[in-house]
Design a protein around this motif. Structure first.
Motif, PDB file in Angstrom:
ATOM      1  N   MET A  24       0.970  -1.160   0.209  1.00 13.27           N
ATOM      2  CA  MET A  24      -0.217   0.132  -0.381  1.00 13.27           C
ATOM      3  C   MET A  24       0.763   1.259   0.401  1.00 13.27           C
ATOM      4  SD  MET A  24      -0.941  -1.002   4.057  1.00 13.27           S
ATOM      5  CE  MET A  24      -1.637  -2.690   3.903  1.00 13.27           C
ATOM      6  N   ARG A  25       0.304   2.418  -0.488  1.00 12.39           N
ATOM      7  CA  ARG A  25       1.292   3.994  -0.653  1.00 12.39           C
ATOM      8  C   ARG A  25       1.047   4.002   1.267  1.00 12.39           C
ATOM      9  NH1 ARG A  25       1.343   7.220  -4.113  1.00 12.39           N
ATOM     10  NH2 ARG A  25       1.387   6.692  -6.067  1.00 12.39           N
ATOM     11  N   LEU A  26       2.046   4.406   1.273  1.00 15.83           N
ATOM     12  CA  LEU A  26       2.610   4.645   3.086  1.00 15.83           C
ATOM     13  C   LEU A  26       4.091   5.927   2.891  1.00 15.83           C
ATOM     14  CD1 LEU A  26       3.035   0.869   4.630  1.00 15.83           C
ATOM     15  CD2 LEU A  26       1.012   2.857   4.735  1.00 15.83           C
ATOM     16  N   PRO A  27       3.806   6.175   3.915  1.00 18.32           N
ATOM     17  CA  PRO A  27       5.642   6.779   3.776  1.00 18.32           C
ATOM     18  C   PRO A  27       6.189   6.360   4.479  1.00 18.32           C
ATOM     19  CG  PRO A  27       3.638   7.985   5.084  1.00 18.32           C
ATOM     20  CD  PRO A  27       3.149   6.792   4.465  1.00 18.32           C
ATOM     21  N   GLY A  28       6.695   5.285   3.784  1.00 16.58           N
ATOM     22  CA  GLY A  28       7.912   4.927   4.108  1.00 16.58           C
ATOM     23  C   GLY A  28       7.484   3.041   3.752  1.00 16.58           C
ATOM     24  N   LEU A  29       8.365   2.117   4.402  1.00 12.91           N
ATOM     25  CA  LEU A  29       8.443   0.726   4.020  1.00 12.91           C
ATOM     26  C   LEU A  29       8.353   0.085   5.113  1.00 12.91           C
ATOM     27  CD1 LEU A  29      11.739   0.319   2.421  1.00 12.91           C
ATOM     28  CD2 LEU A  29       9.765   0.687   0.439  1.00 12.91           C
ATOM     29  N   HIS A  53       9.580   1.513   8.519  1.00 13.59           N
ATOM     30  CA  HIS A  53      10.933   2.594   8.708  1.00 13.59           C
ATOM     31  C   HIS A  53      10.229   3.722   7.355  1.00 13.59           C
ATOM     32  CE1 HIS A  53      14.095  -0.534   9.010  1.00 13.59           C
ATOM     33  NE2 HIS A  53      13.798  -1.392   9.086  1.00 13.59           N
ATOM     34  N   PRO A  54      10.170   4.542   8.505  1.00 14.43           N
ATOM     35  CA  PRO A  54       9.224   5.919   7.995  1.00 14.43           C
ATOM     36  C   PRO A  54      10.266   6.854   6.876  1.00 14.43           C
ATOM     37  CG  PRO A  54      10.429   5.726  10.270  1.00 14.43           C
ATOM     38  CD  PRO A  54      10.136   4.755  10.236  1.00 14.43           C
ATOM     39  N   ALA A  55       9.965   7.317   6.198  1.00 11.72           N
ATOM     40  CA  ALA A  55      10.072   7.976   5.269  1.00 11.72           C
ATOM     41  C   ALA A  55      10.649   9.570   5.239  1.00 11.72           C
ATOM     42  CB  ALA A  55      10.006   7.774   3.611  1.00 11.72           C
ATOM     43  N   GLY A  56      11.060  10.130   6.512  1.00 10.53           N
ATOM     44  CA  GLY A  56      10.951  11.290   6.349  1.00 10.53           C
ATOM     45  C   GLY A  56       9.482  12.110   7.991  1.00 10.53           C
ATOM     46  N   LEU A  57       9.606  13.286   7.985  1.00 11.57           N
ATOM     47  CA  LEU A  57       9.431  13.796   9.445  1.00 11.57           C
ATOM     48  C   LEU A  57       7.376  13.521   8.725  1.00 11.57           C
ATOM     49  CD1 LEU A  57       8.358  15.183  11.566  1.00 11.57           C
ATOM     50  CD2 LEU A  57       8.507  17.145  10.011  1.00 11.57           C
ATOM     51  N   LEU A  58       6.728  12.893   7.611  1.00  9.77           N
ATOM     52  CA  LEU A  58       5.528  12.858   7.238  1.00  9.77           C
ATOM     53  C   LEU A  58       4.862  10.926   7.386  1.00  9.77           C
ATOM     54  CD1 LEU A  58       3.130  13.542   5.861  1.00  9.77           C
ATOM     55  CD2 LEU A  58       3.832  12.379   3.476  1.00  9.77           C
ATOM     56  N   GLY A  59       6.576  10.333   7.420  1.00  6.07           N
ATOM     57  CA  GLY A  59       6.705   8.851   7.830  1.00  6.07           C
ATOM     58  C   GLY A  59       6.698   8.514   9.338  1.00  6.07           C
ATOM     59  N   HIS A  60       7.601   9.389  10.376  1.00  8.06           N
ATOM     60  CA  HIS A  60       6.982   9.870  11.550  1.00  8.06           C
ATOM     61  C   HIS A  60       5.654   9.842  12.006  1.00  8.06           C
ATOM     62  CE1 HIS A  60      11.294   8.409  12.610  1.00  8.06           C
ATOM     63  NE2 HIS A  60      11.789   9.262  11.777  1.00  8.06           N
ATOM     64  N   ALA A  61       5.140  11.277  10.971  1.00  8.72           N
ATOM     65  CA  ALA A  61       3.512  11.174  11.768  1.00  8.72           C
ATOM     66  C   ALA A  61       2.709  10.206  11.192  1.00  8.72           C
ATOM     67  CB  ALA A  61       3.469  12.897  11.943  1.00  8.72           C
ATOM     68  N   TYR A  62       2.761   9.713  10.359  1.00 10.61           N
ATOM     69  CA  TYR A  62       2.329   8.218  10.115  1.00 10.61           C
ATOM     70  C   TYR A  62       1.844   7.590  10.891  1.00 10.61           C
ATOM     71  CZ  TYR A  62       0.847   4.399   8.104  1.00 10.61           C
ATOM     72  OH  TYR A  62       0.099   2.791   7.826  1.00 10.61           O
ATOM     73  N   TRP A  63       3.151   6.768  11.562  1.00  7.40           N
ATOM     74  CA  TRP A  63       3.812   5.816  12.232  1.00  7.40           C
ATOM     75  C   TRP A  63       3.107   6.137  14.001  1.00  7.40           C
ATOM     76  CZ3 TRP A  63       4.175   1.208  11.611  1.00  7.40           C
ATOM     77  CH2 TRP A  63       4.540   0.680  13.441  1.00  7.40           C
TER      78      TRP A  63
END
Length: 94
Positions: A24-29, A53-63
């Protein structure tokens, strides 16, 4: 490499490990790993692990926004898998 809903089989060790990679589309893997092991007591143990594994700030916020739901979703999944395995080991239907 088979696809299962929004997941793709990345690794399999029959009777021991199943690793799925999120498609799925995620801001990371993201991966979901499920393990079956035999403990020192001779009993089977089931474990699962969600890896992100978050990709950038958006990935961390998503997690951080979805992590409170993981205990509910993945905890329920682990209980259902363990119950089904117990029924099957006892000779019942899954």
């Amino acid at each position: 490499g088979d696809s299962l809903d929004f997941w793709r089989v990345e690794a399999i060790e029959p009777g021991h490990l199943l690793r799925l990679r999120a498609e799925m589309r995620l801001p990371g893997l993201a991966w979901l790993e499920m393990y079956a092991e035999t403990g020192e007591d001779g009993r089977a143990h089931y474990r699962q692990r969600a890896v992100f594994h978050p990709a950038g700030l958006l990935g961390h916020a998503y997690w951080w926004s979805v992590s409170p739901f993981h205990a509910f979703v993945f905890g329920g999944m682990a209980r259902n898998i363990s119950r089904a395995a117990g029924r099957r080991a006892a000779g019942g239907s899954v």
